[in-house]
Design an enzyme around this catalytic site. Structure first.
Site, PDB file in Angstrom:
ATOM      1  N   GLN A 180      -2.182 -13.094  -8.901  1.00  0.00           N
ATOM      2  CA  GLN A 180      -3.468 -12.442  -8.657  1.00  0.00           C
ATOM      3  C   GLN A 180      -4.478 -12.797  -9.735  1.00  0.00           C
ATOM      4  O   GLN A 180      -5.674 -12.933  -9.453  1.00  0.00           O
ATOM      5  CB  GLN A 180      -3.292 -10.927  -8.581  1.00  0.00           C
TER       6      GLN A 180
ATOM      7  N   LYS B 276      -1.482  -7.329   9.553  1.00  0.00           N
ATOM      8  CA  LYS B 276      -0.742  -7.939   8.456  1.00  0.00           C
ATOM      9  C   LYS B 276       0.374  -6.999   8.036  1.00  0.00           C
ATOM     10  O   LYS B 276       0.188  -5.778   8.002  1.00  0.00           O
ATOM     11  CB  LYS B 276      -1.621  -8.235   7.250  1.00  0.00           C
TER      12      LYS B 276
ATOM     13  N   ALA C 170      -4.050  -1.790  -8.935  1.00  0.00           N
ATOM     14  CA  ALA C 170      -3.606  -0.531  -8.328  1.00  0.00           C
ATOM     15  C   ALA C 170      -3.751  -0.600  -6.810  1.00  0.00           C
ATOM     16  O   ALA C 170      -4.860  -0.715  -6.295  1.00  0.00           O
ATOM     17  CB  ALA C 170      -4.419   0.634  -8.894  1.00  0.00           C
ATOM     18  N   ASP C 171      -2.624  -0.547  -6.120  1.00  0.00           N
ATOM     19  CA  ASP C 171      -2.630  -0.649  -4.662  1.00  0.00           C
ATOM     20  C   ASP C 171      -1.585   0.285  -4.044  1.00  0.00           C
ATOM     21  O   ASP C 171      -1.153   0.092  -2.920  1.00  0.00           O
ATOM     22  CB  ASP C 171      -2.356  -2.084  -4.220  1.00  0.00           C
TER      23      ASP C 171
ATOM     24  N   LYS D 181      -0.335   4.100  -9.281  1.00  0.00           N
ATOM     25  CA  LYS D 181      -0.731   2.940 -10.097  1.00  0.00           C
ATOM     26  C   LYS D 181      -2.117   3.170 -10.704  1.00  0.00           C
ATOM     27  O   LYS D 181      -2.997   3.751 -10.081  1.00  0.00           O
ATOM     28  CB  LYS D 181      -0.727   1.670  -9.245  1.00  0.00           C
TER      29      LYS D 181
END
Lengths: 311, 311
Positions: B134, B63, B214-215, B219
Site C-alpha cells: 500500500q 469484490k 485503518a479498514d 484499527k
C-alpha cells in the site's frame, strides 16, 4: 483457484437433501455466520450478494445471484448464480462455481427438509403452483423423502402446466384448476406473484405448504388469512421478514414476527414441530447462503474443475 | 463468462486515478448503489463482501477480499481479492477478475485523488509510514498528480524502510525516524496499527494526510487529538464510522461524525475543500466497492480474458 461448471447432473437430491439438512441444523445451533442478503437493484432486475461461513464444513464464501424476469426473451435463465469459495485458513479464493443449477437444487432440498419434518403424512398428494425450474426441483427433492402418490399442478399458463404434468407422469401428475391443486397433503408454491394466488379457503387442515416463490420485498403467494391459520416456520427470521412470504403481511400489520412458530433449523434439531396432525404448517423459504455453501462443497468434491492462475 | 488475471502491469496509475476520481464524483452526486461492506470473521482473518452498481459506467458487481495478517508465513499475500462483474441488463456473470493487484492500485488512486485536491502545495515532501504494497501504491499514484521532491519513510522494521527507500531512490527517498517522516507536506499512513503511531505534535500546519491503514473496527494510526485539529474527509461516512481511521475515536466519544468536513466525492465535485493553506487535512480511506468497479472496467477493457463455460 479452480472453476467448476457445477456438474449438477452428477449430484443426487439424496446427497443434497442430507447436506442441506445438516446446514440447517448448524443454523439452528447458531453455529454459522450469515449476514442478511444484500440487494442491488439493476435496470431490469436485481442481484443479491450472500456471504457466509459454515465452520462445521470448514467452508466459507459468497453466492452472487440475479433475478431478471425478462431474461427468457434473451434466451437466458431468469436466475443465474456464481459462488466464490475462500480457503478458511488463508482467505485465498479457492473456487468459482457456476451455481445456476445448484441454486435450484439447494432450494428444492430445503423444501424436502421442510416437508420431511413438517408433513403430517408420509404418502402424499403433492400440489404444485407454478411449473418452472423451482417447481421441478421441489418435486425431485421431495420425492426422495416422501412417497408422492399424485401431483396436481396449476400454472397461470395452462400449456406449461400440461407440459409439467407430462414430465412428471411417473408421479401421476395432472394439470388441474388452482383450487384443486391446493387440495393436497403438501403444497409447493413457486411463482413470482406479488398478489396472493392461494386462498385460505382452498387449503384443508393438516396440509403442509412450502412457500418458495417470495424472495424479495413485495412478493406474496398466500393470502394473509392463511398465514394466521397456520404454524409458520422460516429459514431465517431476518431474511423472511425482509423478503419472504411473510414480508408483505408484516409490512401491512397483518402478521408479526412474534407469530412465527420457529425456524427450520429448530425443526431439524427437534426443538420445534407441528403442534398436531390437523395443523396447517407453512415453510417460508427465502434461500440461505449456507445452503449454497453446503452444495458448493459437494460440487467441488465431485467436479474436477479447471485451473485458473491465482494470485 | 471470462476470467481476467488482472493485468495490472498494463494499467497505468494515470488512467486509474482518472477512473477512480470519476467514481468518487458519482458517489458525491449520490448516483451509485453501494451498501456498506459485509464482514465475515474467519479463524485467522476475515473477508469482506463489497457489492455495488455504478450506472455511469454501466457496471455492477461484487469484490470479495480477505485480510489474513499471517499469510506471509505461507508465502501468500495478506490481502487477496476477486471481483465478479455482472451484465447490468441480464444479471449474467460476465467476468471473474483477479483483483489482488488491482486492489492496491485503486487504493493508491484514492490517495492520489485526495492528495491532488487537498494538498496545499504542488511540489511535496512525501512522508510514508509503513513500507508494504500500500505504501508503494500511494507513492506511485501520488507521483502522477503531484511533484514529489523527497520521500521520508519510516517502518517498524528498519530494514524494510531501507529497502523501500532504495526502491524509491528516484524520488530521493530515505529511511528516517517517525517524527521526521511526519514532518512533510503530504503524509501517507499504511500500517495495520491498532494503537496510534502518529502523534499530533509531529504534524505541522498545512499538512495533508492520507490515512489508509485503518479498514476494520479497532484499527487506528493517528492520535485522536490530530483528528480534532484537522479537517477530516472520508470516502464513505457509514464505512468510515464502522471501520475507518475515525472508528476508534468515535467509539470512545473522542470524535463525532458531525465533526467530519465532508466526503472525497464532495471534494472532487468542488462542494467541499480545505478551508485554508494552514489547515491540516485528513483523508480517511476505507476503500469503496465503486473504486473496484472503476478499475475492473479498465482490467476488462485491456485484458483478453479466458472463456469459462457459463451458464
Amino acid at each position: 483457484m479452480k472453476y467448476y461448471t457445477g456438474c449438477e447432473e452428477s449430484i443426487s437430491f439424496k446427497e443434497v437433501n442430507t447436506a442441506v439438512e445438516a446446514a440447517f441444523a448448524e443454523h439452528g445451533r447458531g453455529a454459522v455466520q450469515m449476514p442478511p442478503k444484500v440487494y442491488i437493484t439493476l435496470p431490469k432486475g436485481d442481484f443479491r450478494t450472500m456471504p457466509a461461513y459454515l465452520p462445521a464444513l470448514k467452508i466459507a464464501g459468497v453466492k452472487i445471484v440475479n433475478v431478471h424476469p425478462d431474461n427468457r426473451s434473451f434466451g437466458l435463465p431468469t436466475v443465474m448464480a456464481v459462488t466464490v469459495i475462500l480457503d478458511i485458513d488463508t482467505g485465498r479464493p479457492e473456487a468459482v462455481i457456476n451455481a445456476t443449477g445448484l441454486t435450484d437444487m439447494r432450494t428444492g432440498a430445503a423444501g424436502a427438509v421442510a416437508a420431511r419434518h413438517l408433513s403430517s403424512v408420509r404418502r402424499i398428494i403433492l400440489g404444485v403452483i407454478g411449473s418452472g425450474r423451482q417447481a421441478q426441483a421441489q418435486v425431485d427433492a421431495i420425492s426422495e423423502v416422501l412417497e408422492i402418490t399424485e401431483i396436481r399442478v396449476w400454472s397461470r399458463t395452462p400449456r406449461n402446466a400440461e407440459a409439467f404434468a407430462q414430465c412428471n407422469a411417473s408421479f401421476g401428475a395432472r394439470s388441474v384448476p388452482i383450487e384443486e391443486a391446493c387440495d393436497c397433503d403438501v403444497l409447493v408454491t413457486t411463482t413470482p406473484a406479488t398478489t396472493p394466488l392461494v386462498k385460505s379457503e382452498w387449503v384443508h387442515e393438516g396440509t403442509h405448504i412450502n412457500a418458495i416463490g417470495a424472495d424479495a420485498p413485495g412478493k406474496q403467494e398466500l393470502e394473509a388469512g392463511l398465514l394466521k391459520r397456520a404454524e409458520v416456520f422460516v429459514d431465517d427470521i431476518d431474511q423472511a421478514v425482509h423478503s419472504g412470504e411473510i414480508n408483505v403481511p408484516i409490512s401491512r400489520g397483518l402478521f408479526m414476527s412474534g407469530d412465527l412458530a420457529g425456524t427450520l433449523g429448530e425443526v431439524v434439531l427437534g426443538k420445534k414441530r407441528r403442534s398436531s396432525p390437523d395443523a396447517i404448517t407453512i415453510f417460508d423459504s427465502t434461500g440461505l447462503a449456507i445452503q449454497d455453501l453446503a452444495i458448493a462443497e459437494i460440487a467441488m468434491r465431485k467436479g474436477s474443475g479447471t485451473d485458473l492462475p491465482f494470485p
